[in-house]
Write an enzyme that holds these catalytic residues in place. Structure first.
Site, PDB file in Angstrom:
ATOM      1  N   CYS A   1       0.889  -1.154   0.000  1.00 25.63           N
ATOM      2  CA  CYS A   1       0.000   0.000   0.000  1.00 25.63           C
ATOM      3  C   CYS A   1       0.925   1.200   0.000  1.00 25.63           C
ATOM      4  O   CYS A   1       1.577   1.480   1.004  1.00 25.63           O
ATOM      5  CB  CYS A   1      -0.912   0.038   1.228  1.00 25.63           C
ATOM      6  SG  CYS A   1      -1.862   1.572   1.269  1.00 25.63           S
TER       7      CYS A   1
ATOM      8  N   CYS B   1      -0.540   4.100   2.570  1.00 23.69           N
ATOM      9  CA  CYS B   1      -0.552   3.938   4.037  1.00 23.69           C
ATOM     10  C   CYS B   1      -0.297   2.481   4.396  1.00 23.69           C
ATOM     11  O   CYS B   1       0.826   2.017   4.309  1.00 23.69           O
ATOM     12  CB  CYS B   1      -1.848   4.478   4.626  1.00 23.69           C
ATOM     13  SG  CYS B   1      -3.354   3.998   3.752  1.00 23.69           S
ATOM     14  N   SER B   2      -1.335   1.750   4.806  1.00 28.51           N
ATOM     15  CA  SER B   2      -1.089   0.380   5.262  1.00 28.51           C
ATOM     16  C   SER B   2      -2.253  -0.537   4.924  1.00 28.51           C
ATOM     17  O   SER B   2      -2.511  -1.486   5.657  1.00 28.51           O
ATOM     18  CB  SER B   2      -0.841   0.378   6.775  1.00 28.51           C
ATOM     19  OG  SER B   2      -1.973   0.940   7.424  1.00 28.51           O
ATOM     20  N   CYS B   3      -2.972  -0.263   3.814  1.00 27.73           N
ATOM     21  CA  CYS B   3      -4.100  -1.108   3.426  1.00 27.73           C
ATOM     22  C   CYS B   3      -3.593  -2.541   3.220  1.00 27.73           C
ATOM     23  O   CYS B   3      -2.550  -2.753   2.599  1.00 27.73           O
ATOM     24  CB  CYS B   3      -4.764  -0.577   2.169  1.00 27.73           C
ATOM     25  SG  CYS B   3      -5.426   1.078   2.430  1.00 27.73           S
TER      26      CYS B   3
HETATM   27 FE    FE Z   1      -3.368   2.015   2.972  1.00 30.10          FE
END
Ligand code: FE
Length: 216
Positions: free
Chosen positions: A117, A120-122
């Site tokens: 991602c 961010c941190s998906c």
């Molecule tokens: Fe994300």
């Protein structure tokens, strides 16, 4: 002798002093404020929050590993899984507690998939649980796209030059799960035996699945 608890008391074992951290950090203050406001305004209840934490805590890479093992051993399931990842997982009783789509990317001898991602941190949390710290850090998020072959090499994954690396960038709405290559020599293995060798990192695409964890 009076019993006074100090850092230097006598014990038959050593341990560090247990310190009381009394000042919450920025994010803790923010979380508390938002949570209390949402509850005060009647938008969610404390029970809703507790339930959601329980749901999140119930997710781990073991779920994704069971999906992979089933796909390796059941061609019809694999077809349905690749057509609609979310529906395939739901068939195995894995619920999706959010509105995210899941796309399952199949590794082959010609194509190796890697997920990231960049924003961010998906991450496919319903099937893998929480992402590892490195997945959330900027070096991985940037370099997985700009120099994926180098990043893979740092994980010990050395792919032949003729294998294409496809990097898929997760979003708030679309998450990915890698269906790794089934290792050779596992033809007579049961789904449970197969699931036991499927790791989180293999389902992110940074390493292959190997028997006994030897390097690729
Ligand atoms: Fe994300």
């Amino acid at each position: 002798m009076t019993s006074v608890h100090t850092d230097h008391h006598d014990h038959d074992h050593d341990h560090a002093a247990i310190e009381q951290v009394d000042r919450p950090g920025y994010y803790e203050v923010m979380e508390t404020a938002i949570r209390e406001l949402l509850i005060a305004k009647g938008l969610i209840s404390a029970g809703d929050i507790r339930h959601q934490i329980e749901v999140l805590d119930s997710r781990s890479p073991a779920l994704g590993a069971a999906v992979v093992a089933r796909a390796w051993t059941d061609p019809d399931f694999k077809r349905r899984l690749l057509a609609d990842g979310r529906k395939g997982c739901e068939e195995l009783g894995i619920s999706f507690y959010d509105d995210t789509q899941l796309i399952v990317l199949e590794n082959t001898s010609e194509v190796h998939n890697l997920i990231v991602c960049t924003l961010c941190s998906c991450y496919p949390r319903p099937v893998l649980g929480l992402p590892p710290d490195w997945y959330k850090l900027k070096p991985y998020r940037a370099r997985a796209v700009s120099e994926p072959r180098k990043v893979l090499a740092e994980f010990g994954t050395h792919l032949p030059d003729d294998v294409e690396i496809r990097v898929s960038d997760s979003t708030a709405a679309v998450r990915y799960l890698v269906l790794p290559l089934r290792p050779e020599g596992t033809d007579d293995w049961s789904p449970d035996e197969l699931a036991a060798i499927v790791t989180r990192d293999a389902m992110i695409g940074v390493i292959p699945v190997t028997i006994g964890g030897e390097a690729a």
